[in-house]
Design a protein around this motif. Structure first.
Motif: not given
Lengths: 310, 310
Positions: B86-91
């Motif tokens: 998820t984008v949260n993971d990436v961030i």
């Protein structure tokens, strides 16, 4: 007697002073004189002109075309591809066996074009919007300032990506997208100047004579902020060249086989571990010459034009 | 003070909303997408994929659920190009890296830039003054994408002192070059600004008074001149830190630190909307937070500003 006071009392100085009294000099003539006395700035203009000549006519003495691959050196770029006079690759060849001299000419052309077209145009756009915002004030001003805040907080790489998806990656598109990204350049400073000027008597007089708002902005306010615009443009041009180079470095810039300083430097940086240092050195050298010249020209313009400096 | 803070916080909300809506439509209206490839997917598969990511619904519905997810669950959605992330993971993975060397870079900027500026002002037209001017020019013409390759060339390839890239859990050897390459140009900017304001303060009447009282020069500088002279530098540091975080895209790519810049560029290549948008929001939130923090700090230091805030 110090040399300064000796100079003050000399005959030549008296003559020069007398002459200065007779010929009334405009602000711009004054500024030109100050600029021309700045040796570093004049030399920088000369260097920049050399770069322009190089960009315009450099290809006429190139042996190779910038897209042509020299099959004789391809595959042994590291040993055979260095700068040499015999095979016509004066700056060596790049990773794909293309002549680096021709590519540097092409890159210089692209980068200067981007800088000197996109830079001034975006400052003009920003100055116009800034002047209107400062002149009209009120809701229009608030809208512009709100847009400004939002705009500068969007990472600009998004614009490059999206624009390219729409319209491709040609030089013209590059210039257009840089203008769009940079419309905020010069906005704040011109807005501030106009806000300061718009309450002065000459603006009131013009309004009383029945001039329209836009006519006042263009005929009376713009000439008065022109010096700010000129200084600001000289700062934006190197920035724009750098932005283009950075974007090309990151790989979302100009389309191959066309190239720019940034693209060339990035190729050189990628291959320097293989020992092909000339691929980094030549583009970087041209880039640095341009940036140094533009820096000193900007410096000279600021000294010549800024009333606070006098 | 509290009033001011709250008003500023509320002003951020519409700005972020406009930013989201604008970027969302901008990216969605562009032709192509994360699932376009050389060999088009069969229509049935494509429909499935689009449904899986909720992209079969009309744009405004998607936008609404996107904003709802962010506000309610702080969920930026799945990545389109990186499976199972998820984008949260990436961030969560990349942002600490960028922040770490960004922080050290800011420290470098302050610790080197401010003293350099002060010394240059105290030794006006002396050796240190010229050294600093030289440094400022140097940093202007060697932007980080020229500086970074040069540093790798020297410190990694020639002398083998520092690793030329990677992160390795953030050991100091891996931080040094990214932090310096990122900070150099801002360091020169800070030094130049500090020098200018220090010179101005040193020429102001209250310093003359202090001198006339017979205070020792050291006391004058440390007790009286330093605080007002550092105010402009402080305002400058806010945007600088933001530029450093957003400008770190290049550093992430060049040094392969694994920061969010790399994800941003990858997202741009693969048209991964959710990553691009998520990171854009992160960048601008950061901008607003830092500007607000600096405004408050500014008010805390400068009583004149505090009273004007109401």
């Amino acid at each position: 007697m110090t040399s300064a006071s000796r100079r003050l009392k000399s005959r030549e100085f008296a003559d020069a002073a007398a002459e200065e009294m007779i010929t009334s000099r405009s602000f711009w003539a004054d500024a030109r004189g100050r600029f021309l006395r700045n040796r570093m700035a004049v030399f920088s203009v000369f260097m920049l002109l050399c770069l322009v000549v190089f960009a315009l006519f450099g290809h006429t003495i190139a042996v190779w075309n910038y897209e042509e691959i020299d099959w004789a050196v391809l595959g042994q770029v590291k040993t055979e591809g260095g700068p040499s006079l015999e095979n016509g690759h004066w700056f060596g060849v790049d990773e794909l066996g293309r002549d680096l001299y021709a590519r540097v000419v092409q890159g210089t052309r692209t980068s200067l074009m981007v800088g000197f077209v996109a830079g001034p145009l975006s400052v003009m756009l920003g100055a116009l919007i800034g002047a209107m915002a400062g002149y009209f004030g009120g809701r229009f001003d608030q809208t512009v300032m709100g847009l400004y805040t939002i705009w500068i907080s969007i990472p600009y790489i998004i614009f490059f990506v999206v624009w390219q998806a729409f319209f491709g990656r040609s030089l013209t598109q590059m210039i257009i997208v840089i203008i769009i990204v940079n419309w905020t350049a010069g906005l704040l400073i011109v807005r501030g100047q106009v806000m300061m000027l718009k309450n002065r008597e000459f603006v009131d007089a013009a309004r009383m004579l029945g001039m329209s708002d836009m006519a006042i902005i263009f005929k009376h306010l713009m000439p008065n902020v022109l010096w700010v615009v000129v200084i600001y443009t000289s700062l934006v041009i190197p920035e724009v060249i750098m932005a283009e180079s950075l974007v090309s470095f990151l790989g979302v810039g100009i389309q191959e086989p066309n190239t720019s300083w940034g693209a060339l430097i990035s190729e050189g940086a990628r291959t320097m571990t293989f020992g092909t240092l000339w691929q980094l050195a030549f583009p970087a050298m041209f880039f640095v010459i341009a940036q140094v010249s533009l820096f000193y020209i900007g410096d000279g313009l600021r000294d010549a034009l800024d009333p606070k400096e006098r | 003070m509290l009033n001011f803070t709250l008003r500023r916080l509320f002003a951020v909300i519409p700005t972020i909303l406009v930013l989201i809506v604008f970027s969302f439509y901008l990216m969605r209206l562009a032709p192509g997408g994360p699932f376009t490839s050389e060999r088009p997917l069969p229509p049935a598969v494509m429909a499935n994929v689009l449904e899986r990511y909720g992209m079969d619904e009309p744009l405004h519905v998607q936008l609404w659920s996107y904003i709802k997810n962010i506000v309610l669950y702080f969920d930026f959605g799945p990545s389109f190009s990186q499976k199972d992330r998820t984008v949260n993971d990436v961030i969560a993975q990349g942002f600490p890296v960028t922040l770490t060397y960004g922080f050290w870079s800011a420290i470098f900027v302050l610790v080197c830039g401010v003293p350099l500026g002060i010394i240059a002002a105290l030794r006006h037209n002396g050796f240190w003054d010229y050294t600093m001017t030289g440094l400022a020019i140097f940093s202007q013409i060697f932007p980080n994408f020229v500086l970074a390759p040069l540093m790798v060339l020297l410190f990694t390839l020639s002398w083998g002192l520092l690793p030329g890239g990677g992160w390795n859990g953030g050991q100091w050897q891996y931080i040094v070059m990214p932090a310096i390459a990122l900070g150099t140009s801002y360091m020169a900017g800070v030094a130049r600004l500090t020098r200018g304001s220090m010179l101005e303060v040193l020429n102001s009447p209250f310093i003359r008074t202090a001198r006339a009282k017979g205070l020792p020069e050291r006391t004058i500088i440390i007790r009286h001149a330093l605080k007002p002279a550092l105010l402009p530098t402080l305002t400058y540091m806010g945007p600088v830190f933001v530029y450093m975080i957003t400008g770190s895209v290049f550093i992430d790519v060049f040094f392969s630190t694994g920061g969010i810049g790399q994800d941003f560029i990858d997202g741009a290549y693969s048209r991964d909307y959710s990553i691009l948008l998520g990171l854009a929001i992160l960048y601008s939130l950061l901008t607003f937070a830092l500007t607000l923090m600096l405004d408050l700090l500014y008010a805390w230091i400068d009583p004149k500003v505090r009273s004007s805030m109401g």
